[in-house]
Design a protein around this motif. Structure first.
Motif, PDB file in Angstrom:
ATOM      1  N   VAL A  16      81.902   9.093  69.225  1.00 19.46           N
ATOM      2  CA  VAL A  16      81.519  10.563  69.331  1.00 19.46           C
ATOM      3  C   VAL A  16      80.421  10.870  68.174  1.00 19.46           C
ATOM      4  O   VAL A  16      79.643  11.691  68.531  1.00 19.46           O
ATOM      5  N   ARG A  17      80.784  10.671  66.800  1.00 19.45           N
ATOM      6  CA  ARG A  17      80.036  11.104  65.882  1.00 19.45           C
ATOM      7  C   ARG A  17      78.475  10.483  65.877  1.00 19.45           C
ATOM      8  O   ARG A  17      77.647  11.223  65.560  1.00 19.45           O
ATOM      9  N   ILE A  18      78.782   9.119  66.106  1.00 22.85           N
ATOM     10  CA  ILE A  18      77.368   8.254  66.342  1.00 22.85           C
ATOM     11  C   ILE A  18      76.617   9.192  67.461  1.00 22.85           C
ATOM     12  O   ILE A  18      75.109   9.239  67.054  1.00 22.85           O
ATOM     13  N   ALA A  19      77.166   9.309  68.453  1.00 19.38           N
ATOM     14  CA  ALA A  19      76.362   9.639  69.674  1.00 19.38           C
ATOM     15  C   ALA A  19      75.776  10.882  69.358  1.00 19.38           C
ATOM     16  O   ALA A  19      74.457  11.445  69.755  1.00 19.38           O
ATOM     17  N   ALA A  20      76.395  11.970  68.403  1.00 21.30           N
ATOM     18  CA  ALA A  20      75.792  13.452  68.139  1.00 21.30           C
ATOM     19  C   ALA A  20      74.693  13.045  66.943  1.00 21.30           C
ATOM     20  O   ALA A  20      74.032  14.117  67.137  1.00 21.30           O
ATOM     21  N   GLN A  21      74.571  12.036  66.450  1.00 24.42           N
ATOM     22  CA  GLN A  21      73.727  11.990  65.156  1.00 24.42           C
ATOM     23  C   GLN A  21      72.529  11.314  65.608  1.00 24.42           C
ATOM     24  O   GLN A  21      71.237  11.373  65.147  1.00 24.42           O
ATOM     25  N   LEU A  22      72.765  10.269  66.425  1.00 27.13           N
ATOM     26  CA  LEU A  22      71.539   9.201  66.981  1.00 27.13           C
ATOM     27  C   LEU A  22      70.543   9.922  67.957  1.00 27.13           C
ATOM     28  O   LEU A  22      71.414  10.378  68.913  1.00 27.13           O
ATOM     29  N   PRO A  23      69.474   9.816  68.022  1.00 29.79           N
ATOM     30  CA  PRO A  23      68.525  10.412  69.259  1.00 29.79           C
ATOM     31  C   PRO A  23      68.896   9.410  70.320  1.00 29.79           C
ATOM     32  O   PRO A  23      69.283   8.363  70.131  1.00 29.79           O
ATOM     33  N   ALA A  24      68.617   9.893  71.515  1.00 33.31           N
ATOM     34  CA  ALA A  24      69.107   9.306  72.787  1.00 33.31           C
ATOM     35  C   ALA A  24      68.505   7.869  72.722  1.00 33.31           C
ATOM     36  O   ALA A  24      69.046   6.890  73.177  1.00 33.31           O
ATOM     37  N   ARG A  25      67.157   7.764  72.277  1.00 31.47           N
ATOM     38  CA  ARG A  25      66.503   6.420  72.380  1.00 31.47           C
ATOM     39  C   ARG A  25      67.207   5.411  71.503  1.00 31.47           C
ATOM     40  O   ARG A  25      67.419   4.262  71.846  1.00 31.47           O
ATOM     41  N   GLN A  26      67.758   5.745  70.339  1.00 31.71           N
ATOM     42  CA  GLN A  26      68.256   4.934  69.256  1.00 31.71           C
ATOM     43  C   GLN A  26      69.907   4.594  69.977  1.00 31.71           C
ATOM     44  O   GLN A  26      70.132   3.433  69.784  1.00 31.71           O
ATOM     45  N   ALA A  27      70.325   5.295  70.563  1.00 30.85           N
ATOM     46  CA  ALA A  27      71.769   5.163  71.191  1.00 30.85           C
ATOM     47  C   ALA A  27      71.669   4.101  72.334  1.00 30.85           C
ATOM     48  O   ALA A  27      72.359   3.296  72.104  1.00 30.85           O
ATOM     49  N   HIS A  28      70.401   4.277  72.959  1.00 30.66           N
ATOM     50  CA  HIS A  28      70.345   3.251  74.122  1.00 30.66           C
ATOM     51  C   HIS A  28      69.868   1.830  73.185  1.00 30.66           C
ATOM     52  O   HIS A  28      70.766   0.803  74.055  1.00 30.66           O
ATOM     53  N   ALA A  29      69.223   1.868  72.275  1.00 31.41           N
ATOM     54  CA  ALA A  29      68.995   0.410  71.721  1.00 31.41           C
ATOM     55  C   ALA A  29      70.380  -0.328  70.950  1.00 31.41           C
ATOM     56  O   ALA A  29      70.638  -1.111  71.227  1.00 31.41           O
ATOM     57  N   ALA A  31      73.334   0.684  72.139  1.00 27.70           N
ATOM     58  CA  ALA A  31      74.281   0.085  73.320  1.00 27.70           C
ATOM     59  C   ALA A  31      73.594  -1.353  73.742  1.00 27.70           C
ATOM     60  O   ALA A  31      74.467  -2.077  74.098  1.00 27.70           O
ATOM     61  N   ALA A  32      72.470  -1.555  73.886  1.00 28.78           N
ATOM     62  CA  ALA A  32      72.094  -2.905  74.355  1.00 28.78           C
ATOM     63  C   ALA A  32      72.184  -4.308  73.185  1.00 28.78           C
ATOM     64  O   ALA A  32      72.575  -5.166  73.558  1.00 28.78           O
ATOM     65  N   ILE A  33      72.191  -3.499  71.827  1.00 32.46           N
ATOM     66  CA  ILE A  33      72.917  -4.725  70.980  1.00 32.46           C
ATOM     67  C   ILE A  33      74.506  -4.963  71.236  1.00 32.46           C
ATOM     68  O   ILE A  33      74.728  -6.187  71.082  1.00 32.46           O
ATOM     69  N   LEU A  34      74.947  -3.741  71.314  1.00 31.89           N
ATOM     70  CA  LEU A  34      76.639  -4.052  71.694  1.00 31.89           C
ATOM     71  C   LEU A  34      76.903  -4.717  72.920  1.00 31.89           C
ATOM     72  O   LEU A  34      77.754  -5.661  72.834  1.00 31.89           O
ATOM     73  N   ARG A  35      76.223  -4.760  73.986  1.00 33.29           N
ATOM     74  CA  ARG A  35      76.314  -5.683  74.992  1.00 33.29           C
ATOM     75  C   ARG A  35      76.295  -7.079  74.921  1.00 33.29           C
ATOM     76  O   ARG A  35      76.596  -7.790  75.532  1.00 33.29           O
ATOM     77  N   ARG A  36      75.348  -7.622  73.757  1.00 32.75           N
ATOM     78  CA  ARG A  36      75.138  -8.707  73.453  1.00 32.75           C
ATOM     79  C   ARG A  36      76.135  -9.280  72.449  1.00 32.75           C
ATOM     80  O   ARG A  36      76.245 -10.762  72.488  1.00 32.75           O
ATOM     81  N   HIS A  37      77.163  -8.444  72.046  1.00 32.32           N
ATOM     82  CA  HIS A  37      78.057  -9.071  71.038  1.00 32.32           C
ATOM     83  C   HIS A  37      79.296  -8.863  71.636  1.00 32.32           C
ATOM     84  O   HIS A  37      79.885  -7.969  71.911  1.00 32.32           O
ATOM     85  N   PRO A  38      80.132 -10.048  71.725  1.00 33.33           N
ATOM     86  CA  PRO A  38      81.418 -10.010  72.463  1.00 33.33           C
ATOM     87  C   PRO A  38      82.272  -9.215  71.316  1.00 33.33           C
ATOM     88  O   PRO A  38      83.432  -8.730  71.794  1.00 33.33           O
ATOM     89  N   GLY A  39      81.962  -9.295  70.137  1.00 31.99           N
ATOM     90  CA  GLY A  39      82.878  -8.767  69.246  1.00 31.99           C
ATOM     91  C   GLY A  39      82.077  -8.400  67.910  1.00 31.99           C
ATOM     92  O   GLY A  39      81.004  -8.802  67.822  1.00 31.99           O
TER      93      GLY A  39
END
Length: 263
Positions: A16-29, A31-39
């Motif tokens: 929640v804190r990250i989402a409030a501080q990161l611009p939407a474009r960077q939050a999407h970037a 999220a794309a990284i997190l999807r590639r990492h199983p852990g």
């Protein structure tokens, strides 16, 4: 709270804190990284920092990685979805957040907008209807011109004005183009001495300015005034609905009988 739920709470709060501080474009970037990492592997943190350099992102990336290590069973796809959801929620809340509007000396507090700018923005933004309520009005030639332009583009305008101040006189050039409302003394409390003291401008039931400023040159440009610019349609509809009820057949606000405005 159990140890397990405490870790989960930490991960939720971090997202929640990250989402409030990161611009939407960077939050999407991210999220794309997190999807590639199983852990939360060793490469994660560096990739997150590279995708959102500067602005304190390194600290956020480190915190996210540390919290995820405490909840390693949470898949990256789930964490990515959580970040996108929190980011979108934060963006929507920001768009609806009320903004302070002022006239007079500036301060070093949170950023504010000027009353005059907010008033003219509201009038210019209206496409269907405008509700304008004021106790006093004079030195308002610029506003009269803006309202006339609004009627030219088909906006229906209701002016609700206090009789005792002669506020309607400031808008005499708009006779036949807008509807003028007043509060007859027979409908007032305090033995007819109560005043129509509200100051509201609402556009299309979607945005509004509510505050202390009358529609006068001093109030819009010189006095110390404060108001709130609302962009939450639900709240604005309640404000407008209140006045529409007062304008109803049995309500205390009445159309001026001499008015030839819009029906």
């Amino acid at each position: 709270m159990t140890k397990e739920s405490g870790f989960r709470r930490g991960l939720v709060d971090t997202v929640v804190r990250i989402a409030a501080q990161l611009p939407a474009r960077q939050a999407h970037a991210w999220a794309a990284i997190l999807r590639r990492h199983p852990g939360p592997d060793q490469a994660l943190e560096a990739e997150l920092i590279a995708a959102a350099p500067g602005g304190g992102s390194a600290s956020l990336a480190s915190t996210l990685a540390a919290q995820w290590r405490r909840e390693p069973k949470v898949p990256g796809t789930a964490l990515a979805l959580a970040l996108l959801t929190a980011s979108e929620t934060s963006e929507r809340a920001e768009r609806l957040r009320a903004q302070v509007v002022v006239t007079g000396p500036s301060s070093l507090e949170q950023p504010t907008r000027l009353t005059s700018a907010a008033v003219f923005q509201l009038v210019a933004s209206a496409r269907r209807e405008l509700l304008v309520v004021s106790f006093a009005a004079y030195r308002s030639a610029g506003l009269v011109g803006a309202l006339a332009a609004a009627t030219d583009r088909g906006v229906r305008i209701d002016l609700v004005l206090e009789d005792s101040t002669g506020a309607a006189d400031a808008f005499s050039a708009l006779q036949g183009r807008v509807r003028f409302w007043h509060w007859p003394s027979a409908e007032r409390g305090a033995n007819g001495r109560a005043a129509l003291h509200a100051k509201v401008i609402a556009a299309d039931c979607s945005s509004a300015l509510v505050g202390s400023a009358n529609l006068t040159g001093r109030a819009l440009n010189e006095n110390i005034e404060v108001g709130v610019f609302l962009r939450d349609p639900r709240t604005v509809r309640r404000i407008v609905g209140h006045f529409r009820a007062l304008m109803g057949e049995d309500g205390p606000l009445k159309l001026l009988k001499t008015d030839l405005g819009q029906s």
